[in-house]
Design a protein around this motif. Structure first.
Motif, PDB file in Angstrom:
ATOM      1  N   SER A 220       7.340 -11.805   3.643  1.00  0.00           N
ATOM      2  CA  SER A 220       6.077 -11.605   4.337  1.00  0.00           C
ATOM      3  C   SER A 220       6.258 -11.642   5.848  1.00  0.00           C
ATOM      4  O   SER A 220       5.526 -11.000   6.586  1.00  0.00           O
ATOM      5  N   THR A 223       7.697  -7.921   7.103  1.00  0.00           N
ATOM      6  CA  THR A 223       7.052  -6.772   6.485  1.00  0.00           C
ATOM      7  C   THR A 223       6.195  -6.047   7.515  1.00  0.00           C
ATOM      8  O   THR A 223       5.444  -6.668   8.272  1.00  0.00           O
ATOM      9  N   THR A 225       3.112  -4.018   8.076  1.00  0.00           N
ATOM     10  CA  THR A 225       1.830  -3.580   7.536  1.00  0.00           C
ATOM     11  C   THR A 225       1.315  -2.402   8.361  1.00  0.00           C
ATOM     12  O   THR A 225       1.821  -2.139   9.464  1.00  0.00           O
ATOM     13  N   PRO A 226       0.298  -1.674   7.888  1.00  0.00           N
ATOM     14  CA  PRO A 226      -0.234  -0.553   8.677  1.00  0.00           C
ATOM     15  C   PRO A 226      -0.674  -0.948  10.083  1.00  0.00           C
ATOM     16  O   PRO A 226      -0.464  -0.196  11.031  1.00  0.00           O
ATOM     17  N   THR A 228       0.504  -3.502  11.973  1.00  0.00           N
ATOM     18  CA  THR A 228       1.684  -3.747  12.809  1.00  0.00           C
ATOM     19  C   THR A 228       2.440  -2.459  13.107  1.00  0.00           C
ATOM     20  O   THR A 228       3.089  -2.348  14.153  1.00  0.00           O
ATOM     21  N   PRO A 341       6.131  -2.599   2.677  1.00  0.00           N
ATOM     22  CA  PRO A 341       5.500  -3.100   1.454  1.00  0.00           C
ATOM     23  C   PRO A 341       5.078  -2.006   0.484  1.00  0.00           C
ATOM     24  O   PRO A 341       4.970  -2.265  -0.715  1.00  0.00           O
ATOM     25  N   HIS A 342       4.807  -0.803   0.987  1.00  0.00           N
ATOM     26  CA  HIS A 342       4.366   0.279   0.111  1.00  0.00           C
ATOM     27  C   HIS A 342       4.577   1.623   0.805  1.00  0.00           C
ATOM     28  O   HIS A 342       4.870   1.685   2.013  1.00  0.00           O
ATOM     29  N   LYS A 344       2.422   3.766   1.528  1.00  0.00           N
ATOM     30  CA  LYS A 344       1.375   4.013   2.521  1.00  0.00           C
ATOM     31  C   LYS A 344       1.859   3.613   3.919  1.00  0.00           C
ATOM     32  O   LYS A 344       1.677   4.373   4.886  1.00  0.00           O
ATOM     33  N   SER A 345       2.481   2.442   4.046  1.00  0.00           N
ATOM     34  CA  SER A 345       3.001   2.017   5.350  1.00  0.00           C
ATOM     35  C   SER A 345       4.127   2.931   5.814  1.00  0.00           C
ATOM     36  O   SER A 345       4.252   3.229   7.008  1.00  0.00           O
ATOM     37  N   TYR A 519       5.318  -4.908  -5.764  1.00  0.00           N
ATOM     38  CA  TYR A 519       5.230  -6.153  -5.014  1.00  0.00           C
ATOM     39  C   TYR A 519       4.101  -7.025  -5.551  1.00  0.00           C
ATOM     40  O   TYR A 519       4.215  -8.236  -5.622  1.00  0.00           O
ATOM     41  N   GLU A 520       2.985  -6.394  -5.929  1.00  0.00           N
ATOM     42  CA  GLU A 520       1.885  -7.164  -6.491  1.00  0.00           C
ATOM     43  C   GLU A 520       2.297  -7.795  -7.809  1.00  0.00           C
ATOM     44  O   GLU A 520       1.971  -8.940  -8.104  1.00  0.00           O
TER      45      GLU A 520
END
Length: 542
Positions: A220, A223, A225-226, A228, A341-342, A344-345, A519-520
């Motif tokens: 975490s 990682t 994220t969108p 960041t 993480p995904h 999307k990012s 990840y989930e």
């Protein structure tokens, strides 16, 4: 601590996302003594082919009488001597005015060519042609030391000829760059997956659960994220603009950051190998902790390697090997420690950096006063005046010269293997920005981890790596055809993103691939394990 240092270095490393080959604009001054028995010498000069191209061979060039006026800078009409400079190859000193101003005075007094002597490292002259008429005589820079050597060895009566041997369109340095880039992306992505899943366990035992929770904390913290991602791109944009205007000061900050990040990265890359050595395992206490002697030796070694690079960073003949090794270690460590993480990012990061790359390469010339690309100017060690790091004089502004033409250490550098002027002018290099390895590499690393989560036999990892290789090939083709710097992400981003999207859609896994459901699932498994342990330990606590 290692990740923090790597992140700071990466913020600088991603500034240069364009791949470019340093197309040589080196020329040769063929100097001949008119006095008997003093011989012939050749000297390196640098010119701008957009102004006045040089003949391609000595046979096609015209010989002129040299007139050395290094006592003047030829910024005023009164600097022209009374005997005139008609039909001469004129040599004057650099300073006080633009190259174009000097050329304007020289050609209006019927000089045949102009050499500007500089006490710094020579470079390609530049200037804003929109404010002056385009020179119609050859203009080049020559080292002042070479001028002094020429007078000492050839006497006072010298004839000179300017020419520039052709540079091969294709050079094998491109192939070496390709192998380094693809190999680093493939190995870094594979290592990223193994590092995460090789040390993570979902067993409900206390010790393994603790390891799992520690890994989740590290994940975490590392990682993107969108949110960041957007902040990161904004910071990169601000940094490259600052470098453009304040290059000669900020370049040393970048060098320091890279030296620190490279030492940490090299340590992180080698520590896994060193721990396999069955010797030097003894420890000694240091401030309530124990340190292995072999790891201490490794830290000293990595620091020494980085310090060696800092000390000899301007030695082009051999230090590029050490620099590239540190650069590869930097990229590998970054890809291992930072997780997407995904998908999307990944899409947000790659698309924003693609826009960033294209803007600073192709669109920024419309906003700069010398109409040059900010990305190329910074990559070449220049700035807002055209040659910030070498003390050029443009647009009436005087910039203090510096001792060395410092370059940003954020590229893989491979010398061109075939060039006829290399022995005279030094080694021209092909360059690839760290960002062109790291940014697509983060997507390939995500594909590797997704394969491990879903047991898909590395299909995403293999196809995305192939797509990256294809994107690099397209970049080099465009580079060769256009003979100009290329934003590599313009080709790498579509190749990798489209390949991943098509693969996920054809396998009917787009929803999971997009949202990072793996990840989930992993977090839910960790939570279940934690609840199980709490249930098992509750009676004992009572």
């Amino acid at each position: 601590m290692g990740w923090v240092s790597g992140w700071r270095g990466a913020a600088v490393g991603l500034l240069l996302l364009g791949v470019c080959q340093v197309w040589a604009e080196e020329g040769i001054l063929h100097a001949v003594s008119n006095d008997s028995n003093l011989g012939v010498k050749q000297y390196c000069v640098m010119y701008d082919s957009k102004w006045m191209p040089f003949p391609k061979s000595l046979d096609n060039a015209t010989e002129f009488q040299l007139k050395i006026l290094t006592s003047t800078k030829l910024c005023n009409w009164t600097d022209v001597p009374a005997e005139g400079i008609k039909d001469k190859l004129l040599v004057v000193m650099r300073g006080n005015c633009t190259f174009i101003r000097k050329a304007q005075i020289a050609q209006r007094n019927f000089a045949k060519a102009l050499l500007v002597a500089t006490v710094d490292r020579i470079f390609s002259p530049s200037g804003n042609l929109s404010d002056f008429e385009k020179p119609n005589i050859p203009v080049a820079l020559i080292s002042y030391d070479d001028v002094l050597s020429m007078q000492k060895m050839l006497g006072d009566h010298i004839s000179g000829t300017l020419y520039s041997p052709p540079v091969p369109t294709f050079d094998y340095s491109i192939l070496i760059i390709f192998l380094i880039a693809v190999g680093t992306v493939a190995f870094g992505s594979y290592w990223s997956g193994m590092a995460e899943y090789g040390s993570t366990s979902y067993s409900p035992s206390d010790s393994r659960l603790q390891t799992h929770e520690e890994n989740k904390t590290k994940e975490s913290a590392a990682t993107l994220t969108p949110v960041t991602v957007v902040i990161f791109v904004i910071v990169c944009s601000a940094m490259i603009v600052l470098l453009y205007f304040f290059y000669k000061w900020l370049v040393y900050l970048v060098i320091g950051i890279f030296a620190l990040a490279a030492a940490v990265s090299l340590y992180n890359c080698l520590v896994a190998l060193v721990k396999r050595i069955p010797y030097w395992k003894c420890k000694f206490p240091c401030d309530k902790i124990s340190i292995e002697i072999r790891l201490l030796f490794l830290a000293v070694f990595c620091t020494a390697v980085s310090a060696t690079w800092v000390a000899f960073r301007n030695e082009d003949r051999w230090v590029w090997i050490l620099h590239d090794c540190l650069g590869v270690a930097f990229c590998l460590n970054f890809m291992k420690t930072l997780k997407m993480p995904h998908f999307k990012s990944c899409v947000i990061l790659l698309v924003l950096l693609l826009i960033y790359d294209v803007f600073f390469v192709f669109i920024s010339p419309y906003f700069t006063k010398n109409h040059e690309s900010i990305m190329v100017e910074v990559a070449a060690g220049s700035g807002s005046t055209g040659e910030k790091s070498t003390g050029n004089y443009l647009m009436g502004l005087t910039v203090e010269p510096v001792a060395h033409n410092e370059k940003l250490p954020v590229v893989i550098r491979v010398p061109r293997l075939v060039t006829s002027v290399a022995t005279i002018c030094g080694m021209p290099f092909s360059l690839l920005g760290f960002g062109d390895i790291i940014v697509p590499g983060l997507l390939v690393a995500y594909c590797r981890r997704f394969d491990l989560q879903t047991n898909t036999s590395n299909i995403y990892f293999i196809l995305c790596t192939i797509a990256y290789a294809v994107g690099m090939v397209l970049t080099f083709i465009a580079l060769i055809l256009t003979s100009m710097a290329q934003p590599a992400l313009l080709y790498l981003v579509p190749c990798t993103l489209i390949t991943c999207a098509v693969t996920a859609w054809s396998r009917r896994e787009m929803k999971m691939f997009w949202a990072g459901n793996g990840y989930e699932m992993m977090n839910r498994v960790g939570t279940t394990s934690e609840e199980t342990v709490e249930t098992l330990t509750e009676p004992a606590s009572e």
